[in-house]
Design an enzyme around this catalytic site. Structure first.
Site, PDB file in Angstrom:
ATOM      1  N   LYS A  55      37.092  43.591  39.856  1.00 17.80           N
ATOM      2  CA  LYS A  55      37.055  44.935  40.228  1.00 17.80           C
ATOM      3  C   LYS A  55      36.500  45.442  41.580  1.00 17.80           C
ATOM      4  O   LYS A  55      35.997  46.595  41.709  1.00 17.80           O
ATOM      5  CB  LYS A  55      36.289  45.853  39.110  1.00 17.80           C
ATOM      6  CG  LYS A  55      36.457  45.414  37.609  1.00 17.80           C
ATOM      7  CD  LYS A  55      38.014  45.184  37.519  1.00 17.80           C
ATOM      8  CE  LYS A  55      38.758  46.302  37.344  1.00 17.80           C
ATOM      9  NZ  LYS A  55      40.391  45.834  36.757  1.00 17.80           N
ATOM     10  N   HIS A 115      38.645  34.760  40.761  1.00 16.32           N
ATOM     11  CA  HIS A 115      37.190  35.589  40.761  1.00 16.32           C
ATOM     12  C   HIS A 115      36.241  34.442  40.958  1.00 16.32           C
ATOM     13  O   HIS A 115      34.995  34.652  40.538  1.00 16.32           O
ATOM     14  CB  HIS A 115      36.968  36.265  39.836  1.00 16.32           C
ATOM     15  CG  HIS A 115      37.974  37.516  39.501  1.00 16.32           C
ATOM     16  ND1 HIS A 115      38.331  38.303  40.479  1.00 16.32           N
ATOM     17  CD2 HIS A 115      38.900  38.027  38.584  1.00 16.32           C
ATOM     18  CE1 HIS A 115      39.049  39.183  40.220  1.00 16.32           C
ATOM     19  NE2 HIS A 115      39.335  39.159  38.855  1.00 16.32           N
ATOM     20  N   SER A 145      33.689  50.352  37.275  1.00 16.81           N
ATOM     21  CA  SER A 145      35.126  49.887  37.243  1.00 16.81           C
ATOM     22  C   SER A 145      35.289  48.794  36.157  1.00 16.81           C
ATOM     23  O   SER A 145      36.149  48.948  35.310  1.00 16.81           O
ATOM     24  CB  SER A 145      35.572  49.307  38.608  1.00 16.81           C
ATOM     25  OG  SER A 145      37.019  49.102  38.596  1.00 16.81           O
TER      26      SER A 145
HETATM   27  S1  PPS Z   1      40.784  42.884  38.968  1.00 14.50           S
HETATM   28  O1  PPS Z   1      41.290  43.060  37.562  1.00 14.50           O
HETATM   29  O2  PPS Z   1      39.488  42.488  39.076  1.00 14.50           O
HETATM   30  O3  PPS Z   1      41.795  42.277  39.695  1.00 14.50           O
HETATM   31  O4  PPS Z   1      40.651  44.530  39.558  1.00 14.50           O
HETATM   32  P1  PPS Z   1      40.641  44.614  41.137  1.00 14.50           P
HETATM   33  O5  PPS Z   1      41.901  45.027  41.518  1.00 14.50           O
HETATM   34  O6  PPS Z   1      39.802  43.863  41.843  1.00 14.50           O
HETATM   35  O7  PPS Z   1      39.829  46.121  41.192  1.00 14.50           O
HETATM   36  C1  PPS Z   1      40.470  47.340  40.624  1.00 14.50           C
HETATM   37  C2  PPS Z   1      39.609  48.532  41.409  1.00 14.50           C
HETATM   38  O8  PPS Z   1      40.314  48.689  42.577  1.00 14.50           O
HETATM   39  C3  PPS Z   1      40.561  50.043  42.790  1.00 14.50           C
HETATM   40  N1  PPS Z   1      41.876  49.974  43.706  1.00 14.50           N
HETATM   41  C4  PPS Z   1      41.794  50.627  44.744  1.00 14.50           C
HETATM   42  N2  PPS Z   1      41.144  51.262  45.399  1.00 14.50           N
HETATM   43  C5  PPS Z   1      41.304  51.720  46.830  1.00 14.50           C
HETATM   44  N3  PPS Z   1      42.814  51.890  47.007  1.00 14.50           N
HETATM   45  C6  PPS Z   1      43.572  50.789  46.575  1.00 14.50           C
HETATM   46  N4  PPS Z   1      44.666  51.123  47.110  1.00 14.50           N
HETATM   47  C7  PPS Z   1      43.264  50.375  45.339  1.00 14.50           C
HETATM   48  N5  PPS Z   1      43.761  49.565  44.430  1.00 14.50           N
HETATM   49  C8  PPS Z   1      43.214  49.273  43.589  1.00 14.50           C
HETATM   50  C9  PPS Z   1      40.920  50.358  41.335  1.00 14.50           C
HETATM   51  O9  PPS Z   1      41.369  51.632  41.209  1.00 14.50           O
HETATM   52  C10 PPS Z   1      39.890  49.744  40.633  1.00 14.50           C
HETATM   53  O10 PPS Z   1      38.872  50.557  40.804  1.00 14.50           O
HETATM   54  P2  PPS Z   1      38.288  51.940  39.984  1.00 14.50           P
HETATM   55  O11 PPS Z   1      36.941  52.077  40.698  1.00 14.50           O
HETATM   56  O12 PPS Z   1      38.207  51.347  38.483  1.00 14.50           O
HETATM   57  O13 PPS Z   1      39.275  53.100  40.319  1.00 14.50           O
END
Ligand code: PPS
Length: 302
Positions: A55, A115, A145
């Site tokens: 996340k 991860h 998240s």
């Molecule tokens: S995972 O399942 O571990 O692969 O998830 P991961 O992609 O690491 O994290 C998901 C969070 O990243 C946010 N996210 C973004 N934030 C900003 N800009 C962009 N383009 C973007 N894409 C993914 C996503 O909304 C999750 O965060 P939260 O706080 O839950 O919204």
């Protein structure tokens, strides 16, 4: 929400896994039970690893890296869902293809996400001197998240209540272990291997600047208009409506986006909507103790 990619998976349901320890780090059983396959993976010198604590913005970086690699060709970057374009290395959930099966089918240069904490990354990555893009996100937003992610996906154990999950996170008793150990471990290793260490908050602040860092690290030279295209297509608002990036291709028995969207908010500081004053004080005190000996500093945390 429509699932028109791999319709044969429509009815797929996943059972919430137990956590199992690997070198004292908890993992979902589906990772731990396949550890020999992970450990013995043979990396190639031009493999690119995207490493994060869960996340932290992994999917965001996957989309950016693919766009950089494809020179901003948006159509090309919609060829498949993000988890197939840049597979999840330690993913083993039947009947979906495993991460390593997908990686084995890729032509070089291969790109993959993990991860894993640094001490558990298979040694062949370091023997082959592979490059890693590491993205770290402040602990509180990561935790928020991760909590919502646990609510919506059966691939994680039950989160319990918010305050129960908060306690588990602080103790590192969640999948992929302690956030503190994860970020400190990668931070300490960043000058020993070819690691580009980035922060979610920096990418939010100035995506263009951070995309240029990634392109340079990947030895790609991008035209001005291509850079602008990548900034646009990797923005939260565009990615959240892109079925090849927003995980809506995954069946609801695995990820139920009616409970919480994968692309949930994408903000810095959403933790302020979740922590009580006393939870925040306890967290800050614990955080300071965990991070006292590290030179790694996050903003928007304390
Ligand atoms: S995972 O399942 O571990 O692969 O998830 P991961 O992609 O690491 O994290 C998901 C969070 O990243 C946010 N996210 C973004 N934030 C900003 N800009 C962009 N383009 C973007 N894409 C993914 C996503 O909304 C999750 O965060 P939260 O706080 O839950 O919204």
């Amino acid at each position: 929400m429509e699932l028109d990619y791999h319709p044969e998976l429509q009815g797929l349901t996943v059972r919430r896994p137990q956590l199992k320890l690997l070198q004292d780090v908890p993992f979902p059983a589906w990772v731990a039970d396949n550890w020999e396959t992970v450990k013995t993976f043979q990396a190639r010198p031009d493999d690119l690893l995207i490493a994060t604590y869960p996340k932290s913005g992994t999917t965001w970086i996957q989309e950016i890296v693919d766009l950089i690699n494809e020179n901003g060709d948006v159509k090309m970057c919609k060829r498949a869902p993000v988890y197939e374009r840049i597979p999840f290395f330690e993913f083993f959930l039947d009947p979906l293809p495993t991460g390593i099966e997908l990686i084995d089918k890729m032509a070089s240069p291969r790109m993959m996400k993990t991860h894993l904490p640094i001490q558990l990354v298979p040694k062949s990555f370091w023997e082959q001197d592979c490059k890693t893009i590491l993205v770290a996100r402040n602990a509180k937003d990561c935790l928020v998240s991760y909590f919502h992610f646990h609510r919506m996906t059966e691939s994680m154990p039950e989160p319990g209540t918010w305050s129960e999950f908060l306690q588990k996170f602080m103790k590192g008793r969640v999948s992929w272990g302690s956030w503190y150990d994860h970020v400190k471990g990668w931070w300490e290793a960043k000058d020993k291997h070819r690691i580009l260490f980035l922060f979610y908050e920096d990418i939010k602040e100035n995506p263009r600047r951070e995309i240029l860092k990634m392109a340079k690290f990947m030895e790609k030279v991008l035209e001005q208009d291509v850079i602008e295209k990548i900034v646009h297509h990797s923005s939260f608002d565009v990615m959240k409506d892109n079925p090849m990036a927003n995980y809506t291709t995954i069946p609801t028995g695995f990820m139920d986006q009616n409970i919480s969207r994968f692309m949930r908010k994408g903000e810095v500081g959403d933790w302020k909507n979740h922590f009580t004053v006393s939870q925040n004080e306890d967290f800050d005190e614990h955080y300071a103790r965990q991070m006292v000996h590290s030179s790694l500093k996050f903003r928007n945390v304390l």
